[in-house]
Write a protein that holds these residues in place. Structure first.
Motif, mmCIF file in Angstrom:
data_model
loop_
_atom_site.group_PDB
_atom_site.id
_atom_site.type_symbol
_atom_site.label_atom_id
_atom_site.label_comp_id
_atom_site.label_asym_id
_atom_site.label_seq_id
_atom_site.Cartn_x
_atom_site.Cartn_y
_atom_site.Cartn_z
ATOM 1 N N GLU A 212 8.426 -4.705 6.135
ATOM 2 C CA GLU A 212 7.678 -5.689 6.907
ATOM 3 C C GLU A 212 7.937 -7.084 6.343
ATOM 4 N N PRO A 213 8.133 -8.079 7.204
ATOM 5 C CA PRO A 213 8.348 -9.443 6.706
ATOM 6 C C PRO A 213 7.225 -9.877 5.770
ATOM 7 N N LEU A 214 7.613 -10.511 4.693
ATOM 8 C CA LEU A 214 6.666 -10.943 3.670
ATOM 9 C C LEU A 214 6.192 -12.364 3.945
ATOM 10 N N ALA A 215 4.944 -12.642 3.599
ATOM 11 C CA ALA A 215 4.465 -14.022 3.687
ATOM 12 C C ALA A 215 5.311 -14.883 2.757
ATOM 13 N N PRO A 216 5.691 -16.093 3.176
ATOM 14 C CA PRO A 216 6.596 -16.921 2.367
ATOM 15 C C PRO A 216 6.089 -17.195 0.957
ATOM 16 N N ASP A 217 4.765 -17.191 0.745
ATOM 17 C CA ASP A 217 4.231 -17.497 -0.580
ATOM 18 C C ASP A 217 3.969 -16.244 -1.414
ATOM 19 N N THR A 218 4.508 -15.090 -0.979
ATOM 20 C CA THR A 218 4.306 -13.850 -1.718
ATOM 21 C C THR A 218 4.936 -13.939 -3.107
ATOM 22 N N ILE A 219 4.178 -13.568 -4.125
ATOM 23 C CA ILE A 219 4.668 -13.612 -5.502
ATOM 24 C C ILE A 219 5.269 -12.270 -5.907
ATOM 25 N N LEU A 220 4.542 -11.174 -5.664
ATOM 26 C CA LEU A 220 5.029 -9.837 -6.014
ATOM 27 C C LEU A 220 5.597 -9.166 -4.768
ATOM 28 N N ASP A 221 6.811 -9.494 -4.438
ATOM 29 C CA ASP A 221 7.418 -8.935 -3.223
ATOM 30 C C ASP A 221 7.589 -7.429 -3.316
ATOM 31 N N ASP A 222 7.945 -6.911 -4.508
ATOM 32 C CA ASP A 222 8.169 -5.474 -4.643
ATOM 33 C C ASP A 222 6.874 -4.681 -4.496
ATOM 34 N N PHE A 223 5.789 -5.164 -5.077
ATOM 35 C CA PHE A 223 4.526 -4.440 -4.966
ATOM 36 C C PHE A 223 3.959 -4.549 -3.553
ATOM 37 N N THR A 224 4.089 -5.717 -2.940
ATOM 38 C CA THR A 224 3.629 -5.878 -1.562
ATOM 39 C C THR A 224 4.378 -4.928 -0.640
ATOM 40 N N THR A 225 5.690 -4.796 -0.844
ATOM 41 C CA THR A 225 6.487 -3.872 -0.042
ATOM 42 C C THR A 225 6.029 -2.437 -0.253
ATOM 43 N N THR A 226 5.697 -2.084 -1.490
ATOM 44 C CA THR A 226 5.177 -0.746 -1.773
ATOM 45 C C THR A 226 3.912 -0.473 -0.988
ATOM 46 N N MET A 227 2.971 -1.413 -1.006
ATOM 47 C CA MET A 227 1.726 -1.231 -0.273
ATOM 48 C C MET A 227 1.968 -1.148 1.232
ATOM 49 N N ASN A 228 2.932 -1.903 1.727
ATOM 50 C CA ASN A 228 3.252 -1.839 3.154
ATOM 51 C C ASN A 228 3.771 -0.460 3.544
ATOM 52 N N VAL A 229 4.566 0.149 2.672
ATOM 53 C CA VAL A 229 5.075 1.496 2.931
ATOM 54 C C VAL A 229 3.933 2.506 2.955
ATOM 55 N N ILE A 230 3.048 2.416 1.979
ATOM 56 C CA ILE A 230 1.928 3.356 1.896
ATOM 57 C C ILE A 230 0.995 3.191 3.086
ATOM 58 N N ARG A 231 0.756 1.964 3.490
ATOM 59 C CA ARG A 231 -0.129 1.714 4.627
ATOM 60 C C ARG A 231 0.486 2.190 5.944
ATOM 61 N N GLN A 232 1.779 2.453 5.934
ATOM 62 C CA GLN A 232 2.439 3.054 7.095
ATOM 63 C C GLN A 232 2.547 4.576 6.934
ATOM 64 N N ARG A 233 1.725 5.129 6.044
ATOM 65 C CA ARG A 233 1.573 6.573 5.831
ATOM 66 C C ARG A 233 2.841 7.241 5.306
ATOM 67 N N ARG A 234 3.572 6.534 4.515
ATOM 68 C CA ARG A 234 4.707 7.107 3.787
ATOM 69 C C ARG A 234 4.455 6.927 2.291
ATOM 70 N N SER A 235 5.173 7.669 1.499
ATOM 71 C CA SER A 235 5.019 7.567 0.053
ATOM 72 C C SER A 235 6.227 6.879 -0.563
ATOM 73 N N VAL A 236 6.064 6.460 -1.806
ATOM 74 C CA VAL A 236 7.153 5.853 -2.572
ATOM 75 C C VAL A 236 7.487 6.806 -3.713
ATOM 76 N N ALA A 237 8.724 7.249 -3.769
ATOM 77 C CA ALA A 237 9.136 8.244 -4.764
ATOM 78 C C ALA A 237 9.874 7.579 -5.923
ATOM 79 N N TYR A 238 9.740 8.194 -7.086
ATOM 80 C CA TYR A 238 10.482 7.763 -8.266
ATOM 81 C C TYR A 238 11.583 8.778 -8.527
#
Length: 399
Positions: A212-238
């Protein structure tokens, strides 16, 4: 009034112990009891776009592009994009020199920050999957394949690899190495029972439709992207077998700034309400335990110290606890003043803990009052001397 201070002490201490030890133990137990999902074999490799955000990366970009082109992934399924965020050194020229080998350059004149850069690169990408990585992170040859394979599981929306940090060149490596061993153990357990709480921004793959496009002032882009994935009912695997290497932050001063910036970004996350929804209770528990409580640890430490001081006359336990804290923080100060002490195992661990939490307190204040700029202060980088195919044990840095 004493009752308030007693409650504050024991509540803060309990949360601190749970965050540092309890959650790690509980996650390990649940992970051991969880059932592993079988990942089907890949018949045809999907198209992947490797995105390399770059701001003045001339010292590492040549090595990074050679590394990317040498990966064990079908050439006709791999697109490589270098996105320059107003670089003023030789970054653009280096990227252009690889045009004949299929590397695309997105050259933006104005420096806007990584979030805007990623938005534009994702929009220009042609691959079904996006692999986002840092310019100084060198992949093992099979790392991309290892991450892409995990996405055969339809419930997985993103996969992060093991970016191993070469800490021995820093002047605080002992403490950092200890911290990241714990961090990787947590991420492995989390991935087994729910979702990894935060991809490693140095190397991860995400389904393009979930970015999902990030707000231009986003500081933690990687963590925000993680939350966006989870909120779309998918998981993040290691995926621990997807290995890359990078050189760590060379000085404690630079690490202090990095930790403050990360915590400032965490406050931005909290203010925006970007956490797992109630419909994902396991991930919400993981977020609270691994992230929220970690982010407020400096406040817990202050509460424990102050309550012990107030309760000095309430029993010998509180006196011993206060004296113990004073000694601990003095050891941290000794690590600040004496690099030789900082490089010992005990001194390094204590120093890194104290330094990190002071930096986090600074980050909390900056984040709450919006004092953290979105553009990052670039750390001097050099290409890691680790060979990409190496499997030697190391530690990792979570962005």
């Amino acid at each position: 009034m004493d009752l308030f201070w007693h409650i504050l002490f024991w509540l803060s201490l309990g949360l601190l112990v749970y965050t540092q030890l309890g959650y790690l133990a509980i996650s390990a137990i649940f992970a051991a009891l969880s059932r592993r999902r079988d990942v089907p074999a890949i018949g045809e490799w999907p198209n992947v776009t490797l995105v390399i955000p770059a701001y003045n990366e001339e010292s590492v970009l040549q090595a990074k592009l050679e590394n990317a082109l040498a990966m064990d992934y079908p050439d006709d399924c791999l697109e490589i994009i270098v996105a320059s965020d107003g670089s003023s050194d030789g970054t653009v020229e280096i990227a252009r020199s690889f045009a004949g080998r299929g590397v695309r350059l997105l050259d933006f004149n104005d420096r806007r920050g990584k979030a805007s850069l990623l938005n534009d690169a994702a929009a220009a990408a042609e691959g079904d999957l996006l692999c986002l990585c840092d310019a100084n992170v060198m992949f093992q040859a099979d790392a991309l394949k290892k991450m892409v394979t995990r996405l055969q599981d339809a419930t997985v929306g993103a996969v992060s690899g093991d970016v191993r940090l070469k800490s021995r060149d820093s002047n605080f490596g002992e403490g950092e190495a200890f911290y990241y061993r714990i961090e990787r153990a947590l991420q492995l357990s989390e991935s087994r029972i729910g979702s990894m709480m935060g991809v490693d921004g140095g190397m991860y793959v995400i389904r393009r439709e979930l970015f999902e496009p990030l707000a231009p002032d986003t500081i933690l882009d990687d963590f925000t992207t993680t939350m966006n994935v989870i909120r779309q009912r998918r998981s993040v695997a290691y995926e621990p077998d997807a290995v890359a290497h990078e050189n760590g932050t060379p000085t404690a001063r630079m690490e202090f700034k990095r930790r403050a910036r990360v915590t400032s970004g965490a406050m931005q996350i909290l203010k925006r309400g970007q956490w797992p929804p109630l419909a994902r209770p396991v991930e919400l528990w993981q977020f609270v335990s691994h992230k929220l409580l970690r982010w407020i640890e400096p406040v817990l430490l202050v509460a424990i110290f102050v309550s012990c001081a107030v309760l000095w006359n309430s029993g010998i336990f509180y006196r011993i606890a206060l004296i113990g804290q004073i000694i601990f923080y003095l050891l941290g100060l000794a690590g600040t003043l004496a690099v030789t002490f900082r490089e010992t195992r005990v001194g390094g661990i204590v120093f890194y803990f104290v330094m990190s939490h002071v930096a986090m307190m600074v980050g909390i204040v900056k984040g709450l009052f919006n004092r953290q700029p979105v553009t990052w202060t670039r750390t001097e980088r050099t290409p890691t001397t680790e060979k990409p195919e190496s499997t030697s044990p190391a530690v990792s840095q979570h962005r």
